[in-house]
Design a protein around this motif. Sequence first.
Motif, short mmCIF file in Angstrom:
data_model
loop_
_atom_site.label_atom_id
_atom_site.label_comp_id
_atom_site.label_asym_id
_atom_site.label_seq_id
_atom_site.Cartn_x
_atom_site.Cartn_y
_atom_site.Cartn_z
N UNK A 1 0.87 -1.20 0.00
CA UNK A 1 0.00 0.00 0.00
C UNK A 1 0.90 1.24 0.00
N UNK A 2 0.88 1.95 -1.11
CA UNK A 2 1.82 3.08 -1.26
C UNK A 2 1.52 4.24 -0.33
N UNK A 3 0.24 4.43 0.04
CA UNK A 3 -0.09 5.58 0.90
C UNK A 3 0.50 5.43 2.30
N UNK A 4 0.96 4.22 2.66
CA UNK A 4 1.57 4.02 3.98
C UNK A 4 3.06 4.35 3.97
N UNK A 5 3.60 4.63 2.78
CA UNK A 5 5.03 4.98 2.72
C UNK A 5 5.22 6.43 3.18
N UNK A 6 6.38 6.73 3.79
CA UNK A 6 6.59 8.10 4.28
C UNK A 6 6.58 9.11 3.14
N UNK A 7 5.98 10.27 3.41
CA UNK A 7 6.00 11.37 2.42
C UNK A 7 4.89 11.29 1.40
N UNK A 8 3.90 10.40 1.60
CA UNK A 8 2.83 10.30 0.60
C UNK A 8 1.46 10.59 1.19
N UNK A 9 1.44 11.40 2.24
CA UNK A 9 0.19 11.73 2.92
C UNK A 9 -0.85 12.22 1.92
N UNK A 10 -2.10 11.80 2.11
CA UNK A 10 -3.19 12.29 1.28
C UNK A 10 -3.32 11.57 -0.05
N UNK A 11 -2.43 10.62 -0.33
CA UNK A 11 -2.52 9.92 -1.62
C UNK A 11 -3.70 8.96 -1.60
N UNK A 12 -4.28 8.68 -2.77
CA UNK A 12 -5.36 7.69 -2.82
C UNK A 12 -4.84 6.29 -2.54
N UNK A 13 -5.75 5.32 -2.46
CA UNK A 13 -5.33 3.94 -2.17
C UNK A 13 -4.77 3.31 -3.45
N UNK A 14 -3.45 3.40 -3.61
CA UNK A 14 -2.75 2.80 -4.75
C UNK A 14 -2.00 1.58 -4.23
N UNK A 15 -2.22 0.45 -4.87
CA UNK A 15 -1.53 -0.76 -4.41
C UNK A 15 -0.74 -1.39 -5.56
N UNK A 16 0.35 -2.06 -5.19
CA UNK A 16 1.10 -2.88 -6.14
C UNK A 16 0.95 -4.33 -5.71
N UNK A 17 0.74 -5.21 -6.69
CA UNK A 17 0.60 -6.65 -6.41
C UNK A 17 1.74 -7.35 -7.16
N UNK A 18 2.73 -7.83 -6.41
CA UNK A 18 3.86 -8.53 -7.02
C UNK A 18 3.54 -10.02 -7.10
N UNK A 19 3.77 -10.58 -8.28
CA UNK A 19 3.40 -11.98 -8.49
C UNK A 19 4.56 -12.90 -8.12
N UNK A 20 4.21 -14.10 -7.78
CA UNK A 20 5.17 -15.19 -7.57
C UNK A 20 5.96 -15.40 -8.88
N UNK A 21 7.26 -15.73 -8.76
CA UNK A 21 8.11 -15.82 -9.96
C UNK A 21 7.71 -16.99 -10.86
N UNK A 22 7.38 -18.15 -10.28
CA UNK A 22 6.97 -19.30 -11.12
C UNK A 22 5.70 -18.94 -11.89
N UNK A 23 4.75 -18.33 -11.19
CA UNK A 23 3.50 -17.93 -11.84
C UNK A 23 3.79 -16.91 -12.93
N UNK A 24 4.68 -15.95 -12.63
CA UNK A 24 5.02 -14.90 -13.62
C UNK A 24 5.58 -15.54 -14.88
N UNK A 25 6.45 -16.52 -14.70
CA UNK A 25 7.11 -17.11 -15.88
C UNK A 25 6.12 -17.94 -16.70
N UNK A 26 5.15 -18.55 -16.02
CA UNK A 26 4.12 -19.28 -16.79
C UNK A 26 3.26 -18.31 -17.59
N UNK A 27 3.09 -17.08 -17.08
CA UNK A 27 2.20 -16.10 -17.72
C UNK A 27 2.96 -15.01 -18.48
N UNK A 28 4.23 -15.29 -18.78
CA UNK A 28 5.13 -14.25 -19.29
C UNK A 28 4.59 -13.51 -20.52
#
Length: 351
Positions: A224-251
Amino acid sequence: MTSTPPSHAVIGAGIAGLACARALADAGHDVTVFDKGRGPGGRMSSRRLEDGAIELGAQSFRAAHPAFREQVAAWVQAGVAAPWPDALWRLEAGRAARRADGHPRYTGTPRMSAVTRQLARGLPLHTGTRIVSLARAGNDWRLIDERGTTHGPFATVSLALPAPQAEGLIAPHAPELASECRQVPQRACWAAWARLEAPLTLPGAEANWPLLQFDAGPLKRVVRHRTKPGRGGAPELITLLADLDWSERRLEDAPDAVAVDLLGALNDALETLRPAASLPAVQARGAHRWRYAEPGAVAPGHDHRLTDAGLALCGDGWRGGRIEDAWLSGHHLGEALCHRHPLPDHGDFPT
Ligand SMILES: Cc1cc2nc3c(=O)[nH]c(=O)nc-3n(C[C@H](O)[C@H](O)[C@H](O)COP(=O)(O)OP(=O)(O)OC[C@H]3O[C@@H](n4cnc5c(N)ncnc54)[C@H](O)[C@@H]3O)c2cc1C
């Protein structure tokens, strides 16, 4: 009589290339950095959306080695890094569990790219410049970019790139190093992102929980990026990092299909919790494919390579898969180049 001091080229403005260039420049050397990207940062870059910034690559870093701890302290002092996150969350047996592993972590402020921009400050940096080949003439190196422009001459060329990208450039000049590069494969990773209509709540966790880790695919980590320091007031932006095996199957899949599936996997995981939760409405989404995300194996021995002809390799594949490793690899190469090419005290070079 004087002549010009030797010039050094660094290809790659990720943390390793910048650490190498910084060590050279701080010792008084002439160094020029080239990167194919729009700015410095590589896997530490940030993406600006209309209402906030997100990281799709590295999210935080640890600092165990004394030299890197000193560097991180300087970044914190300069206001370009700060501690984050204070804890990791995991899903275990249908509940969210807080885990503190005792390793302090840091992130860039107000974005991760602030760290690499700080390192790049004052360095001659050619962005948007993909180097496609190297040429040797006498004792000098020249770099040729994809537009056919020649850069140089340089006494040394350091390739601060994922090993599979360095291999093709170095093969015609140092086949033994190209063969070493083949021993350092890089694994792929999909990173999806989303802007949510409302805060992402995790039953049992504090309201500003920063990061959720998963034990099995397809998800590896949600940030959750809004929980990082210096980003007060930001909307709820999230990053979802995939498992590497799954990533390579879906490359080769379409980015939007990947984003939909990773968001679906997050929603499924939230529904298993007691009490169950669900994903707020998704207002925007996307995904980025890192073809060279993290080393599948690390080269044994020293954390960089340097030939007698002045060709060099550094980066995370030569030491470990983390920012700290990449910085140390580049920093040590920069020190080795300074040692190899000492500058006279008064700056004059006899002809
Ligand atoms: C999804 C993801 C999550 C991660 N999470 C973490 C984390 O939480 N903590 C952590 O410590 N590490 C993390 N890492 C790893 C960390 O990002 C890397 O170890 C580190 O950034 C590598 O730095 P580098 O300088 O070696 O390579 P890079 O950052 O890849 O830099 C290489 C540069 O070379 C440039 N380049 C390539 N080819 C050419 C060419 N021909 N000409 C010119 N330029 C070229 C590229 O544009 C790039 O800027 C993560 C990585 C990924 C992908």
